[in-house]
Design a protein around this motif. Structure first.
Motif, PDB file in Angstrom:
ATOM      1  N   GLY A  13       0.794  -1.217   0.000  1.00  0.00           N
ATOM      2  CA  GLY A  13       0.000   0.000   0.000  1.00  0.00           C
ATOM      3  C   GLY A  13       0.826   1.266   0.000  1.00  0.00           C
ATOM      4  N   VAL A  14       2.132   1.153   0.240  1.00  0.00           N
ATOM      5  CA  VAL A  14       3.013   2.322   0.262  1.00  0.00           C
ATOM      6  C   VAL A  14       3.315   2.760  -1.166  1.00  0.00           C
ATOM      7  CG1 VAL A  14       5.283   3.185   0.951  1.00  0.00           C
ATOM      8  CG2 VAL A  14       4.019   1.636   2.449  1.00  0.00           C
ATOM      9  N   PHE A  15       3.245   4.068  -1.419  1.00  0.00           N
ATOM     10  CA  PHE A  15       3.517   4.600  -2.746  1.00  0.00           C
ATOM     11  C   PHE A  15       5.016   4.842  -2.929  1.00  0.00           C
ATOM     12  CE2 PHE A  15      -0.535   5.357  -4.749  1.00  0.00           C
ATOM     13  CZ  PHE A  15      -1.425   5.354  -3.690  1.00  0.00           C
ATOM     14  N   HIS A  16       5.467   4.647  -4.170  1.00  0.00           N
ATOM     15  CA  HIS A  16       6.855   4.899  -4.534  1.00  0.00           C
ATOM     16  C   HIS A  16       6.908   5.858  -5.723  1.00  0.00           C
ATOM     17  CE1 HIS A  16       7.423   1.303  -2.112  1.00  0.00           C
ATOM     18  NE2 HIS A  16       8.723   1.510  -2.134  1.00  0.00           N
ATOM     19  N   PHE A  17       7.928   6.686  -5.709  1.00  0.00           N
ATOM     20  CA  PHE A  17       8.188   7.583  -6.837  1.00  0.00           C
ATOM     21  C   PHE A  17       9.150   6.870  -7.784  1.00  0.00           C
ATOM     22  CE2 PHE A  17       8.948  11.508  -9.039  1.00  0.00           C
ATOM     23  CZ  PHE A  17      10.288  11.487  -9.388  1.00  0.00           C
ATOM     24  N   ARG A  18       8.842   6.888  -9.075  1.00  0.00           N
ATOM     25  CA  ARG A  18       9.672   6.220 -10.072  1.00  0.00           C
ATOM     26  C   ARG A  18       9.894   7.150 -11.244  1.00  0.00           C
ATOM     27  NH1 ARG A  18       9.278   2.963 -14.710  1.00  0.00           N
ATOM     28  NH2 ARG A  18      10.715   1.167 -14.772  1.00  0.00           N
ATOM     29  N   LEU A  19      11.156   7.333 -11.612  1.00  0.00           N
ATOM     30  CA  LEU A  19      11.490   8.264 -12.681  1.00  0.00           C
ATOM     31  C   LEU A  19      12.566   7.649 -13.561  1.00  0.00           C
ATOM     32  CD1 LEU A  19      11.248  11.135 -13.920  1.00  0.00           C
ATOM     33  CD2 LEU A  19      13.067  11.844 -12.361  1.00  0.00           C
ATOM     34  N   VAL A  20      12.335   7.647 -14.859  1.00  0.00           N
ATOM     35  CA  VAL A  20      13.318   7.136 -15.811  1.00  0.00           C
ATOM     36  C   VAL A  20      14.345   8.228 -16.095  1.00  0.00           C
ATOM     37  CG1 VAL A  20      13.687   6.207 -18.129  1.00  0.00           C
ATOM     38  CG2 VAL A  20      11.634   5.586 -16.841  1.00  0.00           C
ATOM     39  N   VAL A  21      15.603   7.928 -15.885  1.00  0.00           N
ATOM     40  CA  VAL A  21      16.677   8.894 -16.144  1.00  0.00           C
ATOM     41  C   VAL A  21      16.842   9.047 -17.649  1.00  0.00           C
ATOM     42  CG1 VAL A  21      19.128   9.386 -15.820  1.00  0.00           C
ATOM     43  CG2 VAL A  21      17.835   8.261 -14.007  1.00  0.00           C
ATOM     44  N   PRO A  22      16.948  10.283 -18.155  1.00  0.00           N
ATOM     45  CA  PRO A  22      17.171  10.470 -19.595  1.00  0.00           C
ATOM     46  C   PRO A  22      18.374   9.682 -20.089  1.00  0.00           C
ATOM     47  CG  PRO A  22      16.678  12.571 -18.543  1.00  0.00           C
ATOM     48  CD  PRO A  22      16.832  11.574 -17.435  1.00  0.00           C
ATOM     49  N   ALA A  23      18.282   9.155 -21.298  1.00  0.00           N
ATOM     50  CA  ALA A  23      19.317   8.273 -21.820  1.00  0.00           C
ATOM     51  C   ALA A  23      20.693   8.928 -21.843  1.00  0.00           C
ATOM     52  CB  ALA A  23      18.935   7.799 -23.224  1.00  0.00           C
ATOM     53  N   ASP A  24      20.747  10.233 -22.127  1.00  0.00           N
ATOM     54  CA  ASP A  24      22.049  10.888 -22.244  1.00  0.00           C
ATOM     55  C   ASP A  24      22.701  11.151 -20.893  1.00  0.00           C
ATOM     56  OD1 ASP A  24      19.930  12.714 -21.789  1.00  0.00           O
ATOM     57  OD2 ASP A  24      21.248  14.386 -22.281  1.00  0.00           O
ATOM     58  N   LEU A  25      21.971  10.914 -19.797  1.00  0.00           N
ATOM     59  CA  LEU A  25      22.531  11.187 -18.465  1.00  0.00           C
ATOM     60  C   LEU A  25      22.762   9.918 -17.654  1.00  0.00           C
ATOM     61  CD1 LEU A  25      20.418  14.292 -17.375  1.00  0.00           C
ATOM     62  CD2 LEU A  25      22.748  14.260 -18.282  1.00  0.00           C
ATOM     63  N   ARG A  26      22.438   8.768 -18.201  1.00  0.00           N
ATOM     64  CA  ARG A  26      22.534   7.542 -17.405  1.00  0.00           C
ATOM     65  C   ARG A  26      23.970   7.194 -17.046  1.00  0.00           C
ATOM     66  NH1 ARG A  26      18.026   4.152 -20.932  1.00  0.00           N
ATOM     67  NH2 ARG A  26      16.244   5.430 -20.258  1.00  0.00           N
ATOM     68  N   ALA A  27      24.898   7.437 -17.932  1.00  0.00           N
ATOM     69  CA  ALA A  27      26.295   7.135 -17.629  1.00  0.00           C
ATOM     70  C   ALA A  27      26.821   8.018 -16.514  1.00  0.00           C
ATOM     71  CB  ALA A  27      27.154   7.307 -18.885  1.00  0.00           C
ATOM     72  N   VAL A  28      26.358   9.259 -16.457  1.00  0.00           N
ATOM     73  CA  VAL A  28      26.820  10.195 -15.429  1.00  0.00           C
ATOM     74  C   VAL A  28      26.147   9.896 -14.087  1.00  0.00           C
ATOM     75  CG1 VAL A  28      26.894  12.618 -14.741  1.00  0.00           C
ATOM     76  CG2 VAL A  28      27.296  11.992 -17.121  1.00  0.00           C
ATOM     77  N   VAL A  29      24.833   9.688 -14.110  1.00  0.00           N
ATOM     78  CA  VAL A  29      24.096   9.447 -12.877  1.00  0.00           C
ATOM     79  C   VAL A  29      24.365   8.044 -12.334  1.00  0.00           C
ATOM     80  CG1 VAL A  29      21.769   9.315 -11.859  1.00  0.00           C
ATOM     81  CG2 VAL A  29      22.325  11.102 -13.517  1.00  0.00           C
ATOM     82  N   GLY A  30      24.644   7.091 -13.248  1.00  0.00           N
ATOM     83  CA  GLY A  30      24.897   5.722 -12.822  1.00  0.00           C
ATOM     84  C   GLY A  30      23.648   4.898 -12.613  1.00  0.00           C
ATOM     85  N   LEU A  31      22.487   5.410 -13.022  1.00  0.00           N
ATOM     86  CA  LEU A  31      21.231   4.703 -12.873  1.00  0.00           C
ATOM     87  C   LEU A  31      20.390   4.875 -14.123  1.00  0.00           C
ATOM     88  CD1 LEU A  31      20.233   5.836  -9.257  1.00  0.00           C
ATOM     89  CD2 LEU A  31      21.081   3.589  -9.887  1.00  0.00           C
ATOM     90  N   ARG A  32      19.529   3.899 -14.379  1.00  0.00           N
ATOM     91  CA  ARG A  32      18.569   4.027 -15.478  1.00  0.00           C
ATOM     92  C   ARG A  32      17.210   4.460 -14.949  1.00  0.00           C
ATOM     93  NH1 ARG A  32      15.179   0.801 -18.976  1.00  0.00           N
ATOM     94  NH2 ARG A  32      15.327  -0.996 -17.594  1.00  0.00           N
ATOM     95  N   ILE A  33      16.914   4.028 -13.722  1.00  0.00           N
ATOM     96  CA  ILE A  33      15.637   4.356 -13.100  1.00  0.00           C
ATOM     97  C   ILE A  33      15.890   4.792 -11.663  1.00  0.00           C
ATOM     98  CG2 ILE A  33      13.439   3.412 -12.287  1.00  0.00           C
ATOM     99  CD1 ILE A  33      13.390   1.621 -14.715  1.00  0.00           C
ATOM    100  N   ILE A  34      15.249   5.881 -11.246  1.00  0.00           N
ATOM    101  CA  ILE A  34      15.310   6.346  -9.862  1.00  0.00           C
ATOM    102  C   ILE A  34      14.010   5.936  -9.185  1.00  0.00           C
ATOM    103  CG2 ILE A  34      15.353   8.371  -8.358  1.00  0.00           C
ATOM    104  CD1 ILE A  34      17.005   9.763 -10.559  1.00  0.00           C
TER     105      ILE A  34
END
Length: 492
Positions: A13-34
């Motif tokens: 029942g707990v809600f989660h925030f989910r955000l797809v990292v833009p493709a051009d920033l995934r290498a820098v952020v180190g994630l595909r999905i937050i």
């Protein structure tokens, strides 16, 4: 009014925030999905916090691209400036569409505008009470050349090949084949040319579900995921995958044995022998039908409760004397040796029955012949392991003495391990000593009971009374030592 909110609702029942990292920033952020827990079951509160997080991450992404950040309210550095809405000649609000971070707000007429203002007021009120746990931390961007990002940019197919090369020297051929099938299978499912650092838990879970639909059973899925965990541990150390805490390996937790499956697995596993069956298997005339090496292997398995691979790989250097007690050591230090886990590494006293049968005499005879292993003919690095020959020989022995397979489960060399454990349990040998003797893992609360100053003498006192089957030792010794010295040394 359309308000995309990037919300997922967990089964709890707990809600989660989910955000797809833009493709051009995934290498820098180190994630595909937050993905972040919003720690609320209230959909209204969750919706507003999704707006807040979407706006904040939009600022981070803009900074990462070098585009600066949106205007900020001077009163609070972490709050976006309120929207300035378009108005007509009479100060009426016109139709408009605007973007707040990743949230698009559209209003067509006064009614839509009223709802938009209500949502903005909720956002402002909640932002004033902003819990620190829900504030996304700033992303630390690499300084100087983008070397770390380039290091992460590794196709999963190439990474899998590199990992398999790195473990080849220390892995049995058959095990290497099984590990390769698991990791390369996932790489093919994910896409061998896609970047390894883009893998998220959802990708692995989708692969597991696809394998389950193909008909694979839970034990096989557990094994495949365990190999994939090892791959991701290596990838994180090599810099091809973002670092993660020990208990957050992306390949963990996808497959678990349900209680019903555990019961079924036990029912169809190896069964312990009865006392009558043990005496039948180890009758001198029955043992005489086995090869000389298989006789010794069967006896060591019975009295040591060891796994067949642990018996088959024994080297002569594994036989030592500790505190005047003859011992044998299960280890992976020698060539071609391996252990199941760290708990399997152990030094245990040799049972007095094995001493009476002449096990240490055999060891000395082999040393005199210049041999280095208890079973000289066993090939080091055999495809199916050092104990495969012994397992097959003992299975044939079970059939030869007339012991039929049970209706549920089966008999085999591993049944000797179960027999030793259950016999000690029936004799009330303490759990901690049983686990220490056979190399089972034990909960930390019990460790102190058999660590510290306890040694082979104490272990021998604890377990030897629980490993008795009233065998004809004199007759067995004659069967073991029949023939010349060369036969007993050269035998497998």
């Amino acid at each position: 009014m359309r308000l995309p909110h990037h919300l997922l609702r967990h089964s709890s029942g707990v809600f989660h925030f989910r955000l797809v990292v833009p493709a051009d920033l995934r290498a820098v952020v180190g994630l595909r999905i937050i993905k972040k827990s919003l720690r609320t079951r209230d959909p209204a509160v969750a919706r507003v916090w999704a707006y807040v997080l979407g706006a904040r991450y939009a600022q981070v992404f803009a900074a990462a691209r070098g585009q600066g950040t949106p205007p900020m309210d001077k009163a609070r550095k972490d709050r976006p400036r309120p929207l300035v809405l378009p108005t007509g000649p009479g100060n009426e609000v016109l139709d408009y569409a605007c973007q707040v971070g990743n949230v698009r707000i559209e209003a067509n007429g006064p009614e839509d505008h009223a709802r938009a203002m209500e949502a903005m007021r909720e956002m402002a009120a909640l932002m004033a009470q902003q819990p620190p746990a829900l504030v996304p931390p700033p992303v630390v961007l690499p300084v100087g050349p983008a070397a770390p990002a380039h290091r992460l940019m590794r196709p999963i197919g190439k990474a899998a090949e590199q990992w398999l090369r790195s473990i080849r020297a220390d892995t049995l051929t058959k095990t290497l084949t099984i590990k390769a099938a698991a990791v390369e299978g996932f790489a093919k499912h994910f896409g061998t040319d896609r970047m390894l650092h883009e893998v998220v838990r959802e990708d692995i879970h989708a692969w597991v579900e696809a394998l389950r639909l193909s008909g694979l059973q839970t034990p096989t899925l557990v094994n495949k995921c365990s190999y994939l965990r090892g791959f991701f541990d290596w990838a994180a150390q090599a810099g091809y995958y973002p670092k993660f805490p020990k208990d957050e390996n992306p390949a963990m937790g996808h497959v678990v044995f349900r209680k019903r499956e555990k019961v079924k697995r036990r029912a169809h596993g190896f069964k312990a022998f009865t006392l009558g069956q043990v005496q039948k298997l180890y009758a001198p005339e029955a043992l005489a039908q086995l090869s000389e090496g298989a006789r010794w292997g069967a006896l060591v398995g019975l009295y040591a409760g060891a796994r067949v691979s642990e018996v088959g790989q024994l080297a002569l250097t594994d036989f030592t004397t500790v505190d005047e007690v003859p011992c044998l050591t299960i280890t992976d230090d020698g060539e071609g040796q391996s252990i199941k886990n760290e708990a399997s590494r152990r030094t245990i006293p040799i049972h007095p029955d094995l001493l009476a049968l002449g096990l240490t005499e055999r060891v000395e005879a082999l040393r005199a012949e210049g041999e280095t292993r208890l079973f000289p003919k066993v090939k080091v690095g055999a495809v199916n392991g050092a104990g495969n020959w012994l397992s097959k020989s003992f299975t044939r022995h079970i059939e030869a003495v007339g012991i039929e397979q049970p209706a549920k489960g089966k008999y085999g060399f591993h049944s000797l391990r179960k027999t030793a454990i259950q016999t000690m349990k029936a004799a009330k040998v303490p759990l901690e000593w049983r686990c220490a003797y056979v190399g089972h893992e034990l909960d930390e609360e019990h460790v102190e009971a058999y660590s510290g100053d306890y040694g082979p003498k104490e272990m021998l006192d604890a377990v030897q009374g629980g490993l008795g089957w009233a065998l004809d030792l004199s007759g067995i010794r004659k069967a073991l030592w029949s023939g010349g010295v060369r036969r007993r040394v050269r035998g497998k």
